[in-house]
Write a protein that holds these residues in place. Structure first.
Motif, PDB file in Angstrom:
ATOM      1  N   ASN A   1      -5.454   4.441  14.482  1.00  0.00           N
ATOM      2  CA  ASN A   1      -5.395   3.660  13.258  1.00  0.00           C
ATOM      3  C   ASN A   1      -4.741   4.373  12.230  1.00  0.00           C
ATOM      4  O   ASN A   1      -4.627   5.617  11.991  1.00  0.00           O
ATOM      5  CB  ASN A   1      -7.055   3.480  12.828  1.00  0.00           C
ATOM      6  CG  ASN A   1      -7.821   2.990  13.530  1.00  0.00           C
ATOM      7  OD1 ASN A   1      -7.227   1.711  14.425  1.00  0.00           O
ATOM      8  ND2 ASN A   1      -9.324   2.880  13.547  1.00  0.00           N
ATOM      9  N   TRP A   2      -4.126   3.572  11.438  1.00  0.00           N
ATOM     10  CA  TRP A   2      -3.129   4.007  10.368  1.00  0.00           C
ATOM     11  C   TRP A   2      -2.084   4.804  10.636  1.00  0.00           C
ATOM     12  O   TRP A   2      -1.312   5.193   9.883  1.00  0.00           O
ATOM     13  CB  TRP A   2      -4.001   4.552   9.255  1.00  0.00           C
ATOM     14  CG  TRP A   2      -5.088   3.760   8.834  1.00  0.00           C
ATOM     15  CD1 TRP A   2      -5.177   2.555   8.278  1.00  0.00           C
ATOM     16  CD2 TRP A   2      -6.578   4.173   8.991  1.00  0.00           C
ATOM     17  NE1 TRP A   2      -6.425   2.084   7.884  1.00  0.00           N
ATOM     18  CE2 TRP A   2      -7.257   2.942   8.063  1.00  0.00           C
ATOM     19  CE3 TRP A   2      -7.263   5.106   9.164  1.00  0.00           C
ATOM     20  CZ2 TRP A   2      -8.434   3.060   8.016  1.00  0.00           C
ATOM     21  CZ3 TRP A   2      -8.583   5.403   9.012  1.00  0.00           C
ATOM     22  CH2 TRP A   2      -9.360   3.920   8.521  1.00  0.00           C
ATOM     23  N   GLU A   3      -1.760   5.123  11.850  1.00  0.00           N
ATOM     24  CA  GLU A   3      -0.573   5.865  12.465  1.00  0.00           C
ATOM     25  C   GLU A   3       0.465   5.108  12.738  1.00  0.00           C
ATOM     26  O   GLU A   3       1.645   5.427  13.126  1.00  0.00           O
ATOM     27  CB  GLU A   3      -0.893   6.902  13.652  1.00  0.00           C
ATOM     28  CG  GLU A   3      -1.965   7.797  13.086  1.00  0.00           C
ATOM     29  CD  GLU A   3      -2.607   8.772  14.409  1.00  0.00           C
ATOM     30  OE1 GLU A   3      -3.103   9.768  14.130  1.00  0.00           O
ATOM     31  OE2 GLU A   3      -2.550   8.109  15.365  1.00  0.00           O
TER      32      GLU A   3
ATOM     33  N   THR B   1       5.247   1.037  10.166  1.00  0.00           N
ATOM     34  CA  THR B   1       5.198  -0.310   9.380  1.00  0.00           C
ATOM     35  C   THR B   1       6.373  -0.830   8.823  1.00  0.00           C
ATOM     36  O   THR B   1       6.365  -2.040   8.545  1.00  0.00           O
ATOM     37  CB  THR B   1       4.316   0.183   8.005  1.00  0.00           C
ATOM     38  OG1 THR B   1       4.940   1.433   7.461  1.00  0.00           O
ATOM     39  CG2 THR B   1       2.970   0.559   8.354  1.00  0.00           C
TER      40      THR B   1
ATOM     41  N   GLY C   1       3.170   5.217   8.806  1.00  0.00           N
ATOM     42  CA  GLY C   1       1.680   5.434   8.571  1.00  0.00           C
ATOM     43  C   GLY C   1       1.049   6.850   8.230  1.00  0.00           C
ATOM     44  O   GLY C   1       1.799   7.624   7.475  1.00  0.00           O
ATOM     45  N   LEU C   2       0.036   7.160   8.866  1.00  0.00           N
ATOM     46  CA  LEU C   2      -0.348   8.501   8.508  1.00  0.00           C
ATOM     47  C   LEU C   2       0.448   9.534   8.996  1.00  0.00           C
ATOM     48  O   LEU C   2       0.510  10.734   8.724  1.00  0.00           O
ATOM     49  CB  LEU C   2      -1.777   8.789   9.103  1.00  0.00           C
ATOM     50  CG  LEU C   2      -3.154   8.023   8.521  1.00  0.00           C
ATOM     51  CD1 LEU C   2      -4.268   8.344   9.387  1.00  0.00           C
ATOM     52  CD2 LEU C   2      -3.317   8.577   7.197  1.00  0.00           C
TER      53      LEU C   2
ATOM     54  N   SER D   1      -3.032   9.760   3.314  1.00  0.00           N
ATOM     55  CA  SER D   1      -2.303   8.847   2.679  1.00  0.00           C
ATOM     56  C   SER D   1      -1.200   8.199   4.011  1.00  0.00           C
ATOM     57  O   SER D   1      -0.929   8.912   4.706  1.00  0.00           O
ATOM     58  CB  SER D   1      -1.604   9.011   1.357  1.00  0.00           C
ATOM     59  OG  SER D   1      -2.581   9.573   0.453  1.00  0.00           O
ATOM     60  N   MET D   2      -1.189   6.989   4.171  1.00  0.00           N
ATOM     61  CA  MET D   2      -0.126   6.515   4.861  1.00  0.00           C
ATOM     62  C   MET D   2       1.289   5.803   4.364  1.00  0.00           C
ATOM     63  O   MET D   2       1.043   5.301   3.039  1.00  0.00           O
ATOM     64  CB  MET D   2      -1.002   5.358   5.863  1.00  0.00           C
ATOM     65  CG  MET D   2      -1.388   4.145   5.039  1.00  0.00           C
ATOM     66  SD  MET D   2      -2.308   2.909   5.913  1.00  0.00           S
ATOM     67  CE  MET D   2      -0.744   2.356   6.940  1.00  0.00           C
TER      68      MET D   2
ATOM     69  N   THR E   1       3.699   3.024   3.802  1.00  0.00           N
ATOM     70  CA  THR E   1       3.502   1.431   4.183  1.00  0.00           C
ATOM     71  C   THR E   1       4.556   0.872   4.253  1.00  0.00           C
ATOM     72  O   THR E   1       4.751  -0.103   4.700  1.00  0.00           O
ATOM     73  CB  THR E   1       2.473   0.867   3.223  1.00  0.00           C
ATOM     74  OG1 THR E   1       3.082   1.131   1.875  1.00  0.00           O
ATOM     75  CG2 THR E   1       1.173   1.659   3.375  1.00  0.00           C
TER      76      THR E   1
ATOM     77  N   ASP F   1       0.095   4.610   0.309  1.00  0.00           N
ATOM     78  CA  ASP F   1      -1.546   4.128  -0.090  1.00  0.00           C
ATOM     79  C   ASP F   1      -2.492   5.133   0.552  1.00  0.00           C
ATOM     80  O   ASP F   1      -2.347   5.671   1.610  1.00  0.00           O
ATOM     81  CB  ASP F   1      -1.562   2.642   0.536  1.00  0.00           C
ATOM     82  CG  ASP F   1      -2.664   2.073  -0.301  1.00  0.00           C
ATOM     83  OD1 ASP F   1      -3.062   2.376  -1.163  1.00  0.00           O
ATOM     84  OD2 ASP F   1      -3.171   0.863   0.186  1.00  0.00           O
TER      85      ASP F   1
ATOM     86  N   VAL G   1      -5.855   6.449   2.224  1.00  0.00           N
ATOM     87  CA  VAL G   1      -6.738   6.301   3.422  1.00  0.00           C
ATOM     88  C   VAL G   1      -8.242   6.691   3.016  1.00  0.00           C
ATOM     89  O   VAL G   1      -9.123   6.053   3.404  1.00  0.00           O
ATOM     90  CB  VAL G   1      -6.123   6.629   4.664  1.00  0.00           C
ATOM     91  CG1 VAL G   1      -7.189   6.335   5.859  1.00  0.00           C
ATOM     92  CG2 VAL G   1      -4.755   5.758   5.013  1.00  0.00           C
TER      93      VAL G   1
ATOM     94  N   ASP H   1       2.677  -2.406   0.013  1.00  0.00           N
ATOM     95  CA  ASP H   1       2.713  -2.502   1.535  1.00  0.00           C
ATOM     96  C   ASP H   1       4.033  -2.823   1.726  1.00  0.00           C
ATOM     97  O   ASP H   1       4.527  -3.024   3.096  1.00  0.00           O
ATOM     98  CB  ASP H   1       1.867  -3.729   1.913  1.00  0.00           C
ATOM     99  CG  ASP H   1       2.387  -5.146   1.386  1.00  0.00           C
ATOM    100  OD1 ASP H   1       2.961  -5.313   0.372  1.00  0.00           O
ATOM    101  OD2 ASP H   1       2.072  -6.181   2.148  1.00  0.00           O
TER     102      ASP H   1
END
Length: 312
Positions: free
Chosen positions: A121-123, A126, A140-141, A169-170, A172, A186, A188, A224
């Motif tokens: 998740n979030w890695e 983007t 991401g992360l 934070s990731m 984006t 952004d 997390v 984003d």
């Protein structure tokens, strides 16, 4: 037939003005308006426009003749696209797909990060942008990674704003201007309303020295996607709204007030995905609102006049 003839004349004029002349903006606008669905991105070069039209599909449209349109299917959702020579590099959550443009054949799928495991998740990656022969990826992360299109390997990767640990934070989005990469970040980590959130802002990263120059914090949540023309940075908050900055103001440790916050686009609805821009237009996928209540929203492609929406 007359419309396509006019497009050909305009393109000839644009090419005749120099060996590497920028394609005429009016031509690009016409190509965008001739297309239908659009979901994830619009990119272009001297020859084609590229539309992320739906999950797992990219449409390639000839600028010289918009009737010349081809669709290729990716193995995972298409996130972004860069062309170098006869190669298309298509970013997906599962890797960078290498395609032959002339043969429309997938050559290989390359990793986007050397982590020894799949992203969680979030890695996930983007977006990406071209720097010389390298693809700069917001990841991401995990922060950022750089893929060399010649050796076809990850040649650099680095975390971003790691000094805020254990907050997370990731990355984006990413845009490149000169030797600088701009990453939208952004938060997390969830925080109480009375606590300072994790980093939300812009990271300015020097690609020549591979060092962070500025961490600009205190931006609104939800950024984003980024776009730049080399002078302005456009930050999209899922298209509602988009913010405009001068690149020269992105210094220090706090995000400055944007030149403009833009909510209205001359069409009911708002941009989505990753946009491209030139001196006249902002080319973007768009979620168009229905004319009547209860109607369906439509995902389409538009060329928004920068002056009319205060994006100039």
């Amino acid at each position: 037939m007359k419309a396509f003839g006019f497009l050909t004349v305009l393109l000839s004029i644009a090419i005749a003005s120099g060996a590497r002349a920028q394609v005429n903006s009016k031509v690009l606008k016409s190509v965008v308006q001739s297309q239908g669905g659009c979901e994830s991105f619009i990119r272009y070069d001297d020859d084609n426009m590229y539309f992320g039209i739906t999950q797992n599909a990219v449409q390639i449209v000839s600028i010289g003749d918009p009737r010349d349109s081809r669709i290729i299917s990716t193995r995972a959702a298409e996130l972004d696209l860069v062309r170098t020579g006869d190669t298309l590099w298509i970013l997906t959550p599962a890797g960078i797909e290498e395609w032959s443009l002339s043969g429309l054949q997938r050559i290989a799928v390359h990793p986007t990060f050397n982590a020894g495991r799949r992203p969680a998740n979030w890695e996930y990656p983007t977006a990406m942008a071209l720097y010389k022969d390298q693809l700069v990826i917001s990841h991401g992360l995990w922060g950022l990674s750089i893929f060399d299109t010649v050796s076809k390997k990850i040649v650099h990767q680095a975390p971003l704003v790691q000094e805020q640990a254990p907050l997370l934070s990731m990355a984006t989005g990413v845009a490149v201007a000169g030797d600088l990469a701009y990453f939208s970040m952004d938060d997390v980590t969830m925080r109480r309303p009375d606590q300072k959130p994790a980093f939300r802002g812009i990271v300015v990263y020097n690609l020549a020295t591979r060092t962070t120059e500025h961490n600009l914090d205190n931006m609104d949540a939800g950024a984003d996607a980024l776009a730049t023309d080399g002078e302005k940075l456009i930050v999209s908050f899922m298209g509602i709204p988009i913010w405009k900055y001068k690149l020269s103001t992105l210094r220090g440790s706090v995000v400055p007030e944007p030149e403009q916050r833009i909510w209205k686009f001359g069409i009911k609805g708002h941009p989505i995905g990753r946009a491209s821009m030139d001196e006249e237009y902002y080319y973007t996928c768009f979620l168009e609102a229905p004319e009547t209540r209860g109607g369906k929203y439509t995902k389409t492609s538009v060329a928004l006049d920068r002056k009319s929406i205060l994006l100039d």
